[in-house]
Enzyme design. Structure first.
Site, PDB file in Angstrom:
ATOM      1  CG  ASP A  53      -1.958   1.006   1.297  1.00 17.36           C
ATOM      2  OD1 ASP A  53      -2.054   1.811   0.366  1.00 17.36           O
ATOM      3  OD2 ASP A  53      -2.692   1.057   2.307  1.00 17.36           O
ATOM      4  NE  ARG A  89      -5.620 -11.953   9.408  1.00 19.17           N
ATOM      5  CZ  ARG A  89      -4.848 -10.905   9.129  1.00 19.17           C
ATOM      6  NH1 ARG A  89      -4.381 -10.741   7.908  1.00 19.17           N
ATOM      7  NH2 ARG A  89      -4.540 -10.028  10.060  1.00 19.17           N
TER       8      ARG A  89
HETATM    9  P1  IMP Z   1       1.858  -0.390   3.851  1.00 22.22           P
HETATM   10  O1  IMP Z   1       2.947  -0.345   4.877  1.00 22.22           O
HETATM   11  O2  IMP Z   1       1.065   0.875   3.818  1.00 22.22           O
HETATM   12  O3  IMP Z   1       2.345  -0.772   2.477  1.00 22.22           O
HETATM   13  O4  IMP Z   1       0.817  -1.428   4.380  1.00 22.22           O
HETATM   14  C1  IMP Z   1       0.758  -2.724   3.926  1.00 22.22           C
HETATM   15  C2  IMP Z   1      -0.122  -3.519   4.855  1.00 22.22           C
HETATM   16  O5  IMP Z   1      -1.366  -2.823   5.083  1.00 22.22           O
HETATM   17  C3  IMP Z   1      -0.494  -4.830   4.208  1.00 22.22           C
HETATM   18  O6  IMP Z   1       0.414  -5.845   4.564  1.00 22.22           O
HETATM   19  C4  IMP Z   1      -1.880  -5.077   4.760  1.00 22.22           C
HETATM   20  O7  IMP Z   1      -1.795  -5.743   6.006  1.00 22.22           O
HETATM   21  C5  IMP Z   1      -2.450  -3.701   4.988  1.00 22.22           C
HETATM   22  N1  IMP Z   1      -3.293  -3.295   3.840  1.00 22.22           N
HETATM   23  C6  IMP Z   1      -3.033  -2.338   2.936  1.00 22.22           C
HETATM   24  N2  IMP Z   1      -4.039  -2.234   2.033  1.00 22.22           N
HETATM   25  C7  IMP Z   1      -4.960  -3.170   2.379  1.00 22.22           C
HETATM   26  C8  IMP Z   1      -6.238  -3.587   1.835  1.00 22.22           C
HETATM   27  O8  IMP Z   1      -6.764  -3.085   0.806  1.00 22.22           O
HETATM   28  N3  IMP Z   1      -6.872  -4.593   2.504  1.00 22.22           N
HETATM   29  C9  IMP Z   1      -6.359  -5.198   3.610  1.00 22.22           C
HETATM   30  N4  IMP Z   1      -5.175  -4.843   4.139  1.00 22.22           N
HETATM   31  C10 IMP Z   1      -4.484  -3.835   3.539  1.00 22.22           C
HETATM   32 MG    MG Z   2      -3.769  -6.128   7.887  1.00 19.33          MG
END
Ligand code: IMP
Ligand code: MG
Length: 185
Positions: free
Chosen positions: A114, A176
């Site tokens: 994300d 999940r």
């Molecule tokens: P980042 O550090 O912002 O890249 O966050 C990544 C983590 O956020 C992923 O491993 C997920 O656990 C959670 N995440 C981000 N987007 C989603 C989504 O659309 N659905 C569920 N979990 C998400």
């Molecule tokens: Mg999560």
């Protein structure tokens, strides 16, 4: 359309699927392709597939069965402080792999990229352990990760900019276990 789209799905806590983004058969096909890509990308050396828990647990278990070469599996548990659907960027390790990382090809498996903050921190940590190589495999990539310092070498799908659940992805720890990936109403 399959039955579970129109009929209430008893797995959904009374919620309704807005859209199935990726169904079970589509995911299985893409995971087979990724497995083949990874198989040919690692012709020699020790391969350690590191799953980032909890989100990667279903993807990882399907993926490793499509990689036709010797490998080992271990996990990382990272926790970002803060709640909800916004990633906070502060990452700490709650479980550190017991397997030795030095000299190995490490493939870090993530459910979805994300903001990329989780990966930035983890990749910094892992790189400091002197692996022979270090790459990322993510089932989904939102491509909004302006802060991401590392390239994701293996990507299952470009993710729509919606909040997705299923196939390992949660909302507040639920959903999940859905065999498909969906956005909820
Ligand atoms: P980042 O550090 O912002 O890249 O966050 C990544 C983590 O956020 C992923 O491993 C997920 O656990 C959670 N995440 C981000 N987007 C989603 C989504 O659309 N659905 C569920 N979990 C998400
Ligand atoms: Mg999560």
């Amino acid at each position: 359309m399959a039955d579970w789209v129109s009929a209430p799905d008893p797995r959904l806590l009374g919620r309704t699927v807005a859209r199935i983004a990726f169904d079970e058969a589509t995911i299985a096909e893409r995971v087979r392709e990724l497995g083949a890509e990874i198989t040919s990308a690692y012709p020699d050396g020790d391969l350690l597939v590191l799953g980032l828990l909890k989100g990667s647990f279903i993807f990882l278990s399907d993926l490793v069965r499509q990689i036709v070469r010797p490998l080992q599996v271990d996990f990382l548990v990272a926790s970002s402080y803060g709640e909800g659907t916004i990633s906070s960027g502060n990452v700490r390790l709650l479980y550190d792999p017991e397997t030795q990382l030095e000299g190995k090809h490490i493939l870090l498996v993530e459910d979805i990229v994300d903001t990329g903050r989780t990966l930035n921190r983890l990749m910094d940590l892992l790189r400091a352990r002197n692996p022979r190589s270090l790459e990322i495999c993510a089932l989904l990539h939102k491509h909004i990760a302006h802060e991401l310092k590392y390239e994701t070498k293996f990507i299952g799908y470009d993710a729509p900019h919606e909040f997705l659940v299923g196939y390992g992805l949660d909302h507040a720890e639920s959903f999940r276990h859905l065999p498909y990936i969906a956005s909820l109403l």
